[in-house]
Design an enzyme around this catalytic site. Structure first.
Site, PDB file in Angstrom:
ATOM      1  N   TYR A 248       6.342  -9.774  -5.187  1.00 42.44           N
ATOM      2  CA  TYR A 248       6.768  -8.415  -5.508  1.00 42.44           C
ATOM      3  C   TYR A 248       8.055  -8.392  -6.316  1.00 42.44           C
ATOM      4  O   TYR A 248       8.132  -7.729  -7.353  1.00 42.44           O
ATOM      5  CB  TYR A 248       6.954  -7.604  -4.224  1.00 42.44           C
ATOM      6  CG  TYR A 248       7.393  -6.188  -4.492  1.00 42.44           C
ATOM      7  CD1 TYR A 248       6.488  -5.247  -4.981  1.00 42.44           C
ATOM      8  CD2 TYR A 248       8.711  -5.784  -4.268  1.00 42.44           C
ATOM      9  CE1 TYR A 248       6.893  -3.942  -5.245  1.00 42.44           C
ATOM     10  CE2 TYR A 248       9.114  -4.483  -4.525  1.00 42.44           C
ATOM     11  CZ  TYR A 248       8.194  -3.558  -5.010  1.00 42.44           C
ATOM     12  OH  TYR A 248       8.601  -2.275  -5.283  1.00 42.44           O
TER      13      TYR A 248
ATOM     14  N   LYS B 114       8.577  -7.046 -10.321  1.00 43.49           N
ATOM     15  CA  LYS B 114       9.410  -5.942 -10.791  1.00 43.49           C
ATOM     16  C   LYS B 114      10.444  -6.436 -11.813  1.00 43.49           C
ATOM     17  O   LYS B 114      10.847  -5.676 -12.710  1.00 43.49           O
ATOM     18  CB  LYS B 114      10.068  -5.226  -9.610  1.00 43.49           C
ATOM     19  CG  LYS B 114       9.064  -4.487  -8.719  1.00 43.49           C
ATOM     20  CD  LYS B 114       8.312  -3.378  -9.463  1.00 43.49           C
ATOM     21  CE  LYS B 114       7.485  -2.511  -8.512  1.00 43.49           C
ATOM     22  NZ  LYS B 114       6.788  -1.391  -9.185  1.00 43.49           N
TER      23      LYS B 114
HETATM   24  P1  NAP Z   1       2.884   3.869  -1.653  1.00 44.35           P
HETATM   25  O1  NAP Z   1       3.232   4.899  -0.645  1.00 44.35           O
HETATM   26  O2  NAP Z   1       2.266   2.605  -1.159  1.00 44.35           O
HETATM   27  O3  NAP Z   1       1.957   4.513  -2.781  1.00 44.35           O
HETATM   28  C1  NAP Z   1       1.484   3.679  -3.813  1.00 44.35           C
HETATM   29  C2  NAP Z   1       0.536   4.434  -4.694  1.00 44.35           C
HETATM   30  O4  NAP Z   1       0.022   3.489  -5.663  1.00 44.35           O
HETATM   31  C3  NAP Z   1      -0.670   4.997  -3.944  1.00 44.35           C
HETATM   32  O5  NAP Z   1      -1.071   6.207  -4.536  1.00 44.35           O
HETATM   33  C4  NAP Z   1      -1.727   3.930  -4.173  1.00 44.35           C
HETATM   34  O6  NAP Z   1      -3.041   4.410  -4.070  1.00 44.35           O
HETATM   35  C5  NAP Z   1      -1.399   3.558  -5.608  1.00 44.35           C
HETATM   36  N1  NAP Z   1      -2.035   2.310  -6.034  1.00 44.35           N
HETATM   37  C6  NAP Z   1      -1.945   1.081  -5.472  1.00 44.35           C
HETATM   38  N2  NAP Z   1      -2.725   0.209  -6.155  1.00 44.35           N
HETATM   39  C7  NAP Z   1      -3.305   0.906  -7.161  1.00 44.35           C
HETATM   40  C8  NAP Z   1      -4.203   0.580  -8.199  1.00 44.35           C
HETATM   41  N3  NAP Z   1      -4.733  -0.641  -8.343  1.00 44.35           N
HETATM   42  N4  NAP Z   1      -4.570   1.548  -9.060  1.00 44.35           N
HETATM   43  C9  NAP Z   1      -4.079   2.807  -8.949  1.00 44.35           C
HETATM   44  N5  NAP Z   1      -3.245   3.186  -7.962  1.00 44.35           N
HETATM   45  C10 NAP Z   1      -2.866   2.241  -7.083  1.00 44.35           C
HETATM   46  O7  NAP Z   1       4.173   3.409  -2.492  1.00 44.35           O
HETATM   47  P2  NAP Z   1       5.494   4.200  -2.962  1.00 44.35           P
HETATM   48  O8  NAP Z   1       6.575   3.893  -2.003  1.00 44.35           O
HETATM   49  O9  NAP Z   1       5.166   5.607  -3.290  1.00 44.35           O
HETATM   50  O10 NAP Z   1       5.812   3.371  -4.287  1.00 44.35           O
HETATM   51  C11 NAP Z   1       5.564   3.891  -5.581  1.00 44.35           C
HETATM   52  C12 NAP Z   1       6.216   2.954  -6.579  1.00 44.35           C
HETATM   53  O11 NAP Z   1       7.610   2.846  -6.270  1.00 44.35           O
HETATM   54  C13 NAP Z   1       5.663   1.519  -6.557  1.00 44.35           C
HETATM   55  O12 NAP Z   1       5.585   1.023  -7.871  1.00 44.35           O
HETATM   56  C14 NAP Z   1       6.718   0.757  -5.765  1.00 44.35           C
HETATM   57  O13 NAP Z   1       6.770  -0.603  -6.136  1.00 44.35           O
HETATM   58  C15 NAP Z   1       7.990   1.490  -6.192  1.00 44.35           C
HETATM   59  N6  NAP Z   1       9.101   1.350  -5.265  1.00 44.35           N
HETATM   60  C16 NAP Z   1       9.006   1.807  -3.988  1.00 44.35           C
HETATM   61  C17 NAP Z   1      10.085   1.673  -3.125  1.00 44.35           C
HETATM   62  C18 NAP Z   1      10.057   2.153  -1.704  1.00 44.35           C
HETATM   63  O14 NAP Z   1      11.003   1.852  -0.957  1.00 44.35           O
HETATM   64  N7  NAP Z   1       9.021   2.906  -1.281  1.00 44.35           N
HETATM   65  C19 NAP Z   1      11.271   1.059  -3.571  1.00 44.35           C
HETATM   66  C20 NAP Z   1      11.345   0.617  -4.884  1.00 44.35           C
HETATM   67  C21 NAP Z   1      10.242   0.767  -5.721  1.00 44.35           C
HETATM   68  P3  NAP Z   1      -3.873   4.392  -2.681  1.00 44.35           P
HETATM   69  O15 NAP Z   1      -3.409   5.586  -1.889  1.00 44.35           O
HETATM   70  O16 NAP Z   1      -5.279   4.477  -3.133  1.00 44.35           O
HETATM   71  O17 NAP Z   1      -3.554   3.094  -1.985  1.00 44.35           O
END
Ligand code: NAP
Length: 241
Positions: A164, A168
């Site tokens: 991961y 990034k």
């Molecule tokens: P999340 O709650 O796990 O949601 C992820 C989203 O991405 C969901 O809608 C999921 O769909 C979708 N997804 C996963 N694989 C996919 C694919 N192959 N094609 C299309 N959609 C896909 O994550 P989040 O926390 O909202 O994170 C969103 C972004 O922020 C990510 O890029 C993550 O790396 C980044 N981020 C998050 C954090 C944090 O602390 N949460 C921190 C830094 C960066 P499904 O519902 O179908 O699984």
């Protein structure tokens, strides 16, 4: 924001959904990307109830056919794309030493976070070129900052998730590459760290809300000067590469 549209991948929940909601409330037409029809439709229904112009678009970022079909549909219906937000991402194994993380797991993370983001961006460049001052936002992570993860005094240096974190870092490098490549077209490309946010991604252990996470994304999408490009931001501040 009249007549501006935005496509957000992985927008059926969490940070992507909140970003869709906020941009929708600002007046953007929202193409809500979801890899699953039912989860996506439920999310669209929630936005529509709030008076937002939102439409479901099926995109699995690991599936080129779904991406091409989505691009064809937006081309047909809108003829351009003002804002692309590459938000879909997965974590893969974590709390695992670099020497122990299975290569298949790392490849799956890269397929979504790195190759998926490249696939989607490449497919939508023709539509972004048809908009005025289009914007691309890459949802990266502070864990992609080589400065932070290599600083032994920084909490991010203790996170063990090589697939991961390195994916990034790659997203950040890809941001710079696309930014340079698209500068002449007036298309800005920036990466943003939403911060450690309570979502399904981390079992809701994050300390930020999705509204706080979406702030920097919405700023880059709708408020930042159009000439800001090739940057990496946390909220509205530069983050270190
Ligand atoms: P999340 O709650 O796990 O949601 C992820 C989203 O991405 C969901 O809608 C999921 O769909 C979708 N997804 C996963 N694989 C996919 C694919 N192959 N094609 C299309 N959609 C896909 O994550 P989040 O926390 O909202 O994170 C969103 C972004 O922020 C990510 O890029 C993550 O790396 C980044 N981020 C998050 C954090 C944090 O602390 N949460 C921190 C830094 C960066 P499904 O519902 O179908 O699984």
């Amino acid at each position: 924001m009249k007549n501006k549209n935005v496509l957000i991948t992985g927008a059926n929940k969490s940070i992507g959904f909140e970003t869709a909601r906020e941009l929708g409330l600002l007046g953007y037409k929202v193409w809500l990307g979801s890899r699953d029809h039912d989860r996506g439709q439920l999310a669209v229904n929630r936005l529509t109830k709030d008076g937002i112009d939102a439409q479901l678009i099926i995109i699995d970022v690991t599936n080129m056919l779904s991406i091409n079909e989505a691009a064809r549909r937006i081309q047909h219906e809108d003829g351009k794309l003002d804002v692309l937000i590459n938000n879909a991402g997965i974590l893969g194994s974590h709390d695992v030493a670099p020497g122990e993380q299975p290569i298949d797991d790392i490849m799956a993370v890269y397929d979504t976070n790195v190759f998926g983001l490249i696939r989607v961006t490449q497919a939508f460049i023709p539509l972004l070129k048809c908009a005025q001052n289009a914007r691309i936002i890459m949802v990266s992570s502070g864990l992609g900052s080589l400065k932070w993860v290599s600083d032994l005094n920084h909490p991010y240096s203790r996170v063990q998730a090589m697939g991961y974190t390195s994916s990034k870092s790659a997203v950040n490098a890809i941001t710079v590459a696309f930014a340079k490549g698209l500068m002449a077209e007036g298309i800005s490309v920036n990466a943003v760290d939403p911060g450690y946010t309570a979502t399904d991604f981390n079992g809701h252990t994050g300390y930020r809300t999705v509204a706080e996470a979406a702030r920097g994304i919405v700023w880059l999408a709708a408020e930042a000067n159009a000439d800001i490009t090739a940057g990496f931001y946390f909220d509205q501040n530069r983050a270190p590469w």
